[in-house]
Design an enzyme around this catalytic site. Structure first.
Site, PDB file in Angstrom:
ATOM      1  N   HIS A   1      -4.003  -5.848   1.679  1.00 42.46           N
ATOM      2  CA  HIS A   1      -3.837  -6.032   3.117  1.00 42.46           C
ATOM      3  C   HIS A   1      -4.410  -7.406   3.468  1.00 42.46           C
ATOM      4  O   HIS A   1      -4.667  -8.224   2.613  1.00 42.46           O
ATOM      5  CB  HIS A   1      -4.597  -4.944   3.881  1.00 42.46           C
ATOM      6  CG  HIS A   1      -4.159  -3.558   3.542  1.00 42.46           C
ATOM      7  ND1 HIS A   1      -2.945  -3.039   3.936  1.00 42.46           N
ATOM      8  CD2 HIS A   1      -4.777  -2.566   2.837  1.00 42.46           C
ATOM      9  CE1 HIS A   1      -2.839  -1.788   3.503  1.00 42.46           C
ATOM     10  NE2 HIS A   1      -3.928  -1.480   2.836  1.00 42.46           N
TER      11      HIS A   1
ATOM     12  N   CYS B   1       0.813  -1.206   0.000  1.00 41.32           N
ATOM     13  CA  CYS B   1       0.000   0.000   0.000  1.00 41.32           C
ATOM     14  C   CYS B   1       0.852   1.265   0.000  1.00 41.32           C
ATOM     15  O   CYS B   1       1.478   1.590  -0.997  1.00 41.32           O
ATOM     16  CB  CYS B   1      -0.988  -0.037   1.165  1.00 41.32           C
ATOM     17  SG  CYS B   1      -2.403   1.072   0.955  1.00 41.32           S
TER      18      CYS B   1
ATOM     19  N   ARG C   1     -12.292   6.030  -2.988  1.00 37.87           N
ATOM     20  CA  ARG C   1     -11.391   4.978  -2.529  1.00 37.87           C
ATOM     21  C   ARG C   1     -11.806   3.634  -3.100  1.00 37.87           C
ATOM     22  O   ARG C   1     -12.994   3.373  -3.328  1.00 37.87           O
ATOM     23  CB  ARG C   1     -11.390   4.891  -0.997  1.00 37.87           C
ATOM     24  CG  ARG C   1     -10.909   6.130  -0.296  1.00 37.87           C
ATOM     25  CD  ARG C   1     -10.737   5.887   1.194  1.00 37.87           C
ATOM     26  NE  ARG C   1      -9.606   5.011   1.475  1.00 37.87           N
ATOM     27  CZ  ARG C   1      -8.341   5.435   1.564  1.00 37.87           C
ATOM     28  NH1 ARG C   1      -8.044   6.709   1.361  1.00 37.87           N
ATOM     29  NH2 ARG C   1      -7.367   4.588   1.844  1.00 37.87           N
TER      30      ARG C   1
END
Length: 241
Positions: free
Chosen positions: A187, A92, A126
């Site tokens: 993640h 990320c 997002r």
């Protein structure tokens, strides 16, 4: 036999619990009799020797601090390490920092470490949710949460997006593999759901250090069943949209 893992900016880039990836590498290596030493390194600390370099994700302010420190004192080391085949896992924010630059919403370019052949830019909204990626190792499952859009300028994608958004939501790519470094938005922590990728990082590090490596298989029945169930659920939901 042993491996040295450096967790770079452990106190700045760990918003999403990505240090779980280090715990997975350590656990799966030690089950094969490979000792693992973990060194936590932050601003002003010396990196020293490393066999696996790890950077996680963080918020904008913390990413800025990490970026400033990298550009000030670590660029040559990280570049040289990566070009020499050093194993890295960059997630990320750490993934973005390793690129050529990040263009903010106004178009201003913020210089990156130029370790990976990628660039990133701000996007509208997002990308948040589960993601499925088909790679050469296995079908990967993770969780993405990022507003940046990343584009490959070389190397190869970690895999093809089957569900979710990936690097930029346009070209169906997710992450990058460059030499022995992996960058990704996933993640999870990523490696808890994808044992083959975890073992591949261990294998690459052992081969670089010792010249060869044979990893005995581990019992991953429950991990793989859980992942297969998630894949079936997500792809079925996608088909019903």
């Amino acid at each position: 036999m042993e491996l040295e893992i450096v967790h770079l900016y452990h106190d700045l880039l760990n918003t999403y619990g990505d240090d779980g990836n280090i715990k997975l590498i350590k656990m799966r290596a030690e089950k094969r009799g490979i000792n693992v030493n973990i060194k936590k390194v932050s601003v002003g600390d010396s990196i020293g020797n490393t066999d696996i370099l790890f950077l996680g994700g963080g918020q904008e302010y913390e990413q800025t601090l990490a970026c400033e420190d990298i550009l000030k004192s670590r660029v040559d080391f990280i570049k040289g390490y990566t070009e020499d085949g050093g194993v890295g896992l960059f997630i990320c924010g750490g993934y973005q920092l390793m690129g050529e630059f990040y263009a903010d919403a106004s178009g201003k370019k913020v210089k990156g470490a130029s370790v990976l052949p990628i660039h990133s830019e701000a996007g509208e909204g997002r990308f948040t949710g589960n993601i499925i990626v088909r790679s050469s190792l296995e079908t990967l499952v993770g969780f993405e949460n990022h507003s940046g859009r990343t584009f490959l300028d070389g190397g190869e994608a970690l895999g093809e997006v089957l569900f979710g958004n990936g690097n930029n939501g346009k070209d169906k790519t997710e992450g990058i593999i460059y030499k022995n470094a992996v960058g990704t938005y996933m993640h999870g922590p990523l490696l808890s759901k994808n044992p083959a990728l975890c073992d591949d990082l261990i294998r690459r590090a052992m081969i670089r250090k010792y010249g060869s490596c044979i990893l005995e298989p581990l019992e991953d029945e429950y991990e793989l069943l859980a992942k297969q169930d998630m894949i079936k659920k997500l792809l079925k939901e996608d088909a019903l949209k």
